[in-house]
Every structure is written in structure tokens, then in C-alpha cells.
Design a protein around this motif. Sequence first.
Motif, PDB file in Angstrom:
ATOM      1  N   GLN A   1       0.840  -1.213   0.000  1.00 43.77           N
ATOM      2  CA  GLN A   1       0.000   0.000   0.000  1.00 43.77           C
ATOM      3  C   GLN A   1       0.862   1.244   0.000  1.00 43.77           C
TER       4      GLN A   1
ATOM      5  N   LYS B   1       3.731   1.635  -1.397  1.00 45.64           N
ATOM      6  CA  LYS B   1       4.286   1.816  -2.734  1.00 45.64           C
ATOM      7  C   LYS B   1       3.268   2.462  -3.669  1.00 45.64           C
ATOM      8  N   ASN B   2       1.992   2.211  -3.400  1.00 46.51           N
ATOM      9  CA  ASN B   2       0.945   2.770  -4.276  1.00 46.51           C
ATOM     10  C   ASN B   2       0.685   4.157  -3.892  1.00 46.51           C
TER      11      ASN B   2
END
Length: 160
Positions: free
Chosen positions: A157, A159-160
Amino acid sequence: MESTINSNKKNYSKDSLILLQGSGEKAIFMVNQGSVEVKKCPDKTDGLKERDILKNSRKVGTIEVNGIFGFQNLLNNSVNGNSYTASTDCVISRYDIPVNNAAVFFKSNLSVSLNILIRIVEQVNKDLLNLKKFVDFGGVVEKVSDNMSLVYSHIAQAKN
């Protein structure tokens, strides 16, 4: 009145073979002095020579004074699933089972039978305790796995 059962005590020197995996001997063995190493050959033992069975075997346990072995194959009427060698100089009592009939053996001498049955119960209790530890460890591994999944999902999450 109790009848006599076929039993004998024998001295074994260190590293001597007591019972070979794959043999069909029907007897119960009790360690009176010393200790016995339990070995397991992962290969099928049919047709293998004694030295090959022992060479391919790995230690899976140790049996100390008052421990018993050989009864496992009586319960399921099979060949011996392990080899047993003297890990020290030891004295072993051997109780032969008549005509593969454990009931006759246990009825023939109550004092010996009671002692052996007590040792079997102690062995089963140790095995159950080890199983409980293994199951508890499995629960810990599952919790760690769940926590790692949470950490992985948080990283994903982030990284997003």
C-alpha cells in the motif's frame, strides 16, 4: 498362578545392533542400563543388507534407562520400523511375544506386564507432549505468517 515368559538379559557393547529395521521379530525390549540410539532408514529395507540399512539410517531418538522399544510393531502387526543400536555399553531385557499374541504375553506374568504397560503409557505421554509442542509451534508459525502478510500488505500500500 503366573507362568514363565521367555525373557533374557543381554549385554551390548557400544555401537552394537540390538534390533534391525525391517525385521519381523516380535519382542519387547527394556533398557536396564545405558542408552539406545533409535535410527531410521528412509529407504525401503526389503532386500537391503544390514550394513546398508544402518549406513543409510539417521538418528531419530534416544532411549534411556527404563525405556522400552519393539512394542510398536506389535500394535499394528508389522515389521520393525526403526533400528536400535547401543549408544553406550548397555544391558537390555528382551521379552519374546508368543506366536505374535500380545494378549497371551501380558496375561502370562502380570508384574512384568504391568511394568511394560507403565513404560508404554509414559512413552505415549512423552510423544503426546512432543506433539502438543509441535502443534503449539505450528500456531506460532501461523501467527508470524499472518504478521508477515500484514507487513507485506502495508509495504504494498505504501508503494501505491
